[in-house]
Motif scaffolding. Structure first.
Motif, PDB file in Angstrom:
ATOM      1  N   LEU A 161      -3.804   0.671 -15.138  1.00  0.00           N
ATOM      2  CA  LEU A 161      -4.621   0.387 -13.959  1.00  0.00           C
ATOM      3  C   LEU A 161      -5.318  -0.962 -14.123  1.00  0.00           C
ATOM      4  O   LEU A 161      -6.032  -1.194 -15.082  1.00  0.00           O
ATOM      5  CB  LEU A 161      -5.673   1.488 -13.770  1.00  0.00           C
ATOM      6  N   LEU A 162      -5.072  -1.885 -13.189  1.00  0.00           N
ATOM      7  CA  LEU A 162      -5.732  -3.190 -13.235  1.00  0.00           C
ATOM      8  C   LEU A 162      -6.915  -3.256 -12.272  1.00  0.00           C
ATOM      9  O   LEU A 162      -7.925  -3.880 -12.574  1.00  0.00           O
ATOM     10  CB  LEU A 162      -4.738  -4.295 -12.868  1.00  0.00           C
ATOM     11  N   ALA A 163      -6.791  -2.651 -11.127  1.00  0.00           N
ATOM     12  CA  ALA A 163      -7.885  -2.728 -10.152  1.00  0.00           C
ATOM     13  C   ALA A 163      -7.729  -1.640  -9.105  1.00  0.00           C
ATOM     14  O   ALA A 163      -6.625  -1.171  -8.842  1.00  0.00           O
ATOM     15  CB  ALA A 163      -7.901  -4.101  -9.479  1.00  0.00           C
ATOM     16  N   ILE A 164      -8.817  -1.209  -8.556  1.00  0.00           N
ATOM     17  CA  ILE A 164      -8.816  -0.250  -7.456  1.00  0.00           C
ATOM     18  C   ILE A 164      -9.477  -0.922  -6.262  1.00  0.00           C
ATOM     19  O   ILE A 164     -10.609  -1.383  -6.359  1.00  0.00           O
ATOM     20  CB  ILE A 164      -9.599   1.025  -7.823  1.00  0.00           C
ATOM     21  N   TYR A 165      -8.753  -0.985  -5.174  1.00  0.00           N
ATOM     22  CA  TYR A 165      -9.319  -1.585  -3.970  1.00  0.00           C
ATOM     23  C   TYR A 165      -9.816  -0.482  -3.042  1.00  0.00           C
ATOM     24  O   TYR A 165      -9.147   0.515  -2.821  1.00  0.00           O
ATOM     25  CB  TYR A 165      -8.274  -2.456  -3.276  1.00  0.00           C
ATOM     26  N   ILE A 166     -11.011  -0.669  -2.545  1.00  0.00           N
ATOM     27  CA  ILE A 166     -11.664   0.386  -1.772  1.00  0.00           C
ATOM     28  C   ILE A 166     -11.734  -0.003  -0.304  1.00  0.00           C
ATOM     29  O   ILE A 166     -11.488  -1.143   0.072  1.00  0.00           O
ATOM     30  CB  ILE A 166     -13.060   0.692  -2.337  1.00  0.00           C
ATOM     31  N   ARG A 167     -12.138   0.954   0.508  1.00  0.00           N
ATOM     32  CA  ARG A 167     -12.009   0.829   1.951  1.00  0.00           C
ATOM     33  C   ARG A 167     -12.820  -0.321   2.534  1.00  0.00           C
ATOM     34  O   ARG A 167     -12.393  -0.970   3.484  1.00  0.00           O
ATOM     35  CB  ARG A 167     -12.417   2.159   2.606  1.00  0.00           C
ATOM     36  N   ASN A 168     -13.996  -0.628   1.986  1.00  0.00           N
ATOM     37  CA  ASN A 168     -14.827  -1.662   2.609  1.00  0.00           C
ATOM     38  C   ASN A 168     -14.449  -3.071   2.172  1.00  0.00           C
ATOM     39  O   ASN A 168     -15.084  -4.031   2.568  1.00  0.00           O
ATOM     40  CB  ASN A 168     -16.311  -1.415   2.313  1.00  0.00           C
ATOM     41  N   ILE A 169     -13.409  -3.202   1.357  1.00  0.00           N
ATOM     42  CA  ILE A 169     -12.967  -4.527   0.962  1.00  0.00           C
ATOM     43  C   ILE A 169     -12.405  -5.255   2.179  1.00  0.00           C
ATOM     44  O   ILE A 169     -11.711  -4.679   3.006  1.00  0.00           O
ATOM     45  CB  ILE A 169     -11.906  -4.437  -0.142  1.00  0.00           C
ATOM     46  N   GLY A 170     -12.701  -6.546   2.277  1.00  0.00           N
ATOM     47  CA  GLY A 170     -12.258  -7.340   3.415  1.00  0.00           C
ATOM     48  C   GLY A 170     -13.349  -7.587   4.423  1.00  0.00           C
ATOM     49  O   GLY A 170     -13.159  -8.356   5.370  1.00  0.00           O
ATOM     50  N   VAL A 171     -14.524  -6.972   4.212  1.00  0.00           N
ATOM     51  CA  VAL A 171     -15.649  -7.190   5.125  1.00  0.00           C
ATOM     52  C   VAL A 171     -16.124  -8.635   4.983  1.00  0.00           C
ATOM     53  O   VAL A 171     -16.377  -9.109   3.870  1.00  0.00           O
ATOM     54  CB  VAL A 171     -16.806  -6.220   4.802  1.00  0.00           C
ATOM     55  N   PRO A 172     -16.259  -9.368   6.084  1.00  0.00           N
ATOM     56  CA  PRO A 172     -16.700 -10.765   5.995  1.00  0.00           C
ATOM     57  C   PRO A 172     -18.125 -10.865   5.442  1.00  0.00           C
ATOM     58  O   PRO A 172     -18.941  -9.957   5.586  1.00  0.00           O
ATOM     59  CB  PRO A 172     -16.643 -11.262   7.452  1.00  0.00           C
ATOM     60  N   CYS A 173     -18.426 -11.996   4.808  1.00  0.00           N
ATOM     61  CA  CYS A 173     -19.784 -12.219   4.314  1.00  0.00           C
ATOM     62  C   CYS A 173     -20.087 -13.708   4.339  1.00  0.00           C
ATOM     63  O   CYS A 173     -19.193 -14.546   4.372  1.00  0.00           O
ATOM     64  CB  CYS A 173     -19.936 -11.682   2.889  1.00  0.00           C
ATOM     65  N   GLU A 174     -21.373 -14.013   4.372  1.00  0.00           N
ATOM     66  CA  GLU A 174     -21.827 -15.390   4.234  1.00  0.00           C
ATOM     67  C   GLU A 174     -22.970 -15.397   3.224  1.00  0.00           C
ATOM     68  O   GLU A 174     -23.823 -14.519   3.229  1.00  0.00           O
ATOM     69  CB  GLU A 174     -22.273 -15.984   5.565  1.00  0.00           C
ATOM     70  N   ILE A 175     -22.940 -16.371   2.349  1.00  0.00           N
ATOM     71  CA  ILE A 175     -23.892 -16.423   1.241  1.00  0.00           C
ATOM     72  C   ILE A 175     -24.660 -17.734   1.322  1.00  0.00           C
ATOM     73  O   ILE A 175     -24.062 -18.812   1.337  1.00  0.00           O
ATOM     74  CB  ILE A 175     -23.170 -16.333  -0.108  1.00  0.00           C
ATOM     75  N   PRO A 176     -26.006 -17.689   1.402  1.00  0.00           N
ATOM     76  CA  PRO A 176     -26.770 -18.940   1.407  1.00  0.00           C
ATOM     77  C   PRO A 176     -26.713 -19.604   0.044  1.00  0.00           C
ATOM     78  O   PRO A 176     -26.835 -18.948  -0.986  1.00  0.00           O
ATOM     79  CB  PRO A 176     -28.196 -18.468   1.740  1.00  0.00           C
ATOM     80  N   TYR A 177     -26.492 -20.905   0.037  1.00  0.00           N
ATOM     81  CA  TYR A 177     -26.466 -21.646  -1.228  1.00  0.00           C
ATOM     82  C   TYR A 177     -26.921 -23.059  -0.963  1.00  0.00           C
ATOM     83  O   TYR A 177     -26.392 -23.737  -0.084  1.00  0.00           O
ATOM     84  CB  TYR A 177     -25.058 -21.643  -1.840  1.00  0.00           C
ATOM     85  N   ASP A 178     -27.942 -23.509  -1.739  1.00  0.00           N
ATOM     86  CA  ASP A 178     -28.534 -24.823  -1.572  1.00  0.00           C
ATOM     87  C   ASP A 178     -29.044 -24.928  -0.136  1.00  0.00           C
ATOM     88  O   ASP A 178     -29.856 -24.116   0.280  1.00  0.00           O
ATOM     89  CB  ASP A 178     -27.518 -25.907  -1.932  1.00  0.00           C
ATOM     90  N   ASP A 179     -28.571 -25.893   0.667  1.00  0.00           N
ATOM     91  CA  ASP A 179     -29.070 -26.019   2.033  1.00  0.00           C
ATOM     92  C   ASP A 179     -28.003 -25.629   3.059  1.00  0.00           C
ATOM     93  O   ASP A 179     -28.050 -26.042   4.208  1.00  0.00           O
ATOM     94  CB  ASP A 179     -29.560 -27.440   2.299  1.00  0.00           C
ATOM     95  N   GLY A 180     -27.036 -24.804   2.640  1.00  0.00           N
ATOM     96  CA  GLY A 180     -25.992 -24.373   3.560  1.00  0.00           C
ATOM     97  C   GLY A 180     -25.504 -22.978   3.237  1.00  0.00           C
ATOM     98  O   GLY A 180     -26.211 -22.183   2.618  1.00  0.00           O
ATOM     99  N   TYR A 181     -24.285 -22.675   3.657  1.00  0.00           N
ATOM    100  CA  TYR A 181     -23.695 -21.349   3.442  1.00  0.00           C
ATOM    101  C   TYR A 181     -22.263 -21.505   2.969  1.00  0.00           C
ATOM    102  O   TYR A 181     -21.600 -22.513   3.235  1.00  0.00           O
ATOM    103  CB  TYR A 181     -23.703 -20.533   4.742  1.00  0.00           C
ATOM    104  N   ILE A 182     -21.798 -20.496   2.255  1.00  0.00           N
ATOM    105  CA  ILE A 182     -20.374 -20.373   1.979  1.00  0.00           C
ATOM    106  C   ILE A 182     -19.899 -19.064   2.598  1.00  0.00           C
ATOM    107  O   ILE A 182     -20.658 -18.092   2.676  1.00  0.00           O
ATOM    108  CB  ILE A 182     -20.072 -20.414   0.469  1.00  0.00           C
ATOM    109  N   TYR A 183     -18.645 -19.042   3.063  1.00  0.00           N
ATOM    110  CA  TYR A 183     -18.141 -17.928   3.857  1.00  0.00           C
ATOM    111  C   TYR A 183     -16.892 -17.340   3.212  1.00  0.00           C
ATOM    112  O   TYR A 183     -16.104 -18.044   2.583  1.00  0.00           O
ATOM    113  CB  TYR A 183     -17.816 -18.408   5.279  1.00  0.00           C
TER     114      TYR A 183
END
Length: 420
Positions: free
Chosen positions: A39-61
């Motif tokens: 077993l290398l990894a288990i992918y679960i149902r909520n994987i693929g949900v979009p996200c945005e992360i604040p970093y410095d003075d902007g965001y990464i998506y």
């Protein structure tokens, strides 16, 4: 305990994605096996949900994924992370980062994802619940730094660490006292200021009122504010007289009509990454810039009064400070030849003093062209956070280069010792 040496690059690769998932896999989840059915990894149902992360003075998506993540010599199983699809931030585009490894608390984790550090502990990979950071002072050295999960490398510091309790849930935040210029107070933090210790910040960010005093003392090329100078010209005598008579300095600018009654200041965008939840809801209101200038002038006059200076000298000094305001879009430059005459800048933390020499807080960029002189700049930049978060400092890599730092998760405290 294990070490990771040099530059830490993790989670996101610039040109290729670490995971390739089909829409069906994202919808229903799947198990990934290697040729031996391990077993290398288990992918679960909520994987693929979009996200945005604040970093410095902007965001990464991007979107959430899950996989086993190797850190040093161990494998963290079933770690959720973000696959980045768009970098909306110049810092990540301009520098050779493969990703971000967050070492903050889960309380502020985007999507409440369990951080790598938490999983290391929960999966029994770490016995001593601390991690420590050493950053090399020599920018040309092959080894740029070291992070130790589960302990500390005693070869990178001398003496004992001084520990200080975490003062705010969710952040590696402590309380600091007065910031000294040489032996002189800067005033604002005598009663205490918050300070977030952040290895993801290169410089040291703090209140404009203090950073301006630092600029003046070390001769940086700040910017001139004629609004600030107008307040000194029109209200300087009144501010002096009210402070001498004992009027509460916190209401002085309201009393003369330059601030509203709520006194709330808008938070500088630079701090969005560390007070993201509090600032982004738009609760803070925007005051006139005259209010900010007035409050800083009151602080500067107070500091000069404590030094027993006469009114004419004080107002002249404050007028000069209005010409040394921190550069709002970047670092403030310094004459490299004057470094030896600059004062030490000292942070009071608990009952301990942590000093930075000019050689430690002045950045220097050498030119490849032998005919061109090096460029020097101050490592202090302005950051004005509103109450109750502020006044606030963000203590970045400049401080961590000078002081080996231990993040004690078990006892919720941070320790500093002189770096070697």
């Amino acid at each position: 305990m294990f070490n990771i040496l040099g530059k830490l690059v993790l989670v996101h690769h610039r040109n290729t994605s670490m995971l390739c998932l089909t829409p069906e896999a994202l919808t229903f989840g799947f198990r990934l096996l290697d040729a031996s059915s391990q077993l290398l990894a288990i992918y679960i149902r909520n994987i693929g949900v979009p996200c945005e992360i604040p970093y410095d003075d902007g965001y990464i998506y991007g979107f959430f994924s899950q996989d086993n993540v190797k850190v040093g010599d161990i494998i963290v199983k079933d770690q959720e992370f973000s696959e980045i699809t768009r970098e909306g931030n110049f810092a990540l585009l301009a520098l050779p980062f493969d990703g971000i490894l967050g070492l903050g608390f889960q309380d502020i984790s985007v999507g409440k994802v369990t951080p790598v550090w938490y999983n290391m502990i929960e999966q029994g990979q770490i016995l001593d619940k601390v991690f420590s950071i050493w950053l090399n002072k020599d920018p040309m050295a092959e080894k740029g730094g070291e992070i130790v999960f589960g302990g500390m490398d005693k070869s990178h510091f001398k003496g004992d660490h001084s520990y200080f309790p975490i003062s705010q849930d969710g952040y590696w935040q402590i309380e600091v006292g007065d910031i000294l210029l040489g032996n002189n107070t800067t005033g604002l933090c005598e009663g205490g200021c918050a300070a977030i210790v952040d290895s993801g910040t290169s410089l040291i960010a703090g209140p404009t009122g203090v950073v301006t005093q630092i600029n003046h003392a070390i001769g940086t090329e700040g910017y001139v504010s004629f609004e600030c100078k107008d307040i000194v010209h029109n209200y300087g005598n009144l501010i002096w007289e009210n402070l001498i008579s004992g009027l509460n300095p916190e209401i002085l600018c309201v009393d003369i009509g330059l601030c509203s009654n709520n006194g709330i200041q808008r938070m500088n965008d630079v701090i969005e990454t560390v007070v993201y939840n509090e600032s982004r809801d738009g609760a803070a209101t925007l005051e006139s810039p005259f209010c900010s200038f007035c409050n800083n002038i009151v602080l500067w006059v107070q500091v000069q009064i404590k030094q027993s200076n006469v009114k004419e000298k004080v107002l002249k000094h404050v007028d000069e400070l209005c010409e040394r305001l921190p550069n709002p879009v970047g670092e403030s430059f310094i004459n490299c030849s004057s470094i030896s005459s600059m004062p030490h800048i000292t942070f009071t933390i608990g009952n301990k003093l942590f000093s930075l020499s000019p050689e430690q807080y002045v950045g220097r960029v050498e030119s490849d062209d032998e005919d061109r002189s090096p460029v020097c700049y101050s490592s202090f930049v302005a950051l004005d956070a509103p109450s109750p978060q502020g006044p606030l400092w963000v203590v970045g890599d400049i401080f961590l280069q000078a002081y080996h730092t231990v993040f004690d998760y078990a006892n919720l405290r941070i320790g500093f010792a002189e770096s070697t």
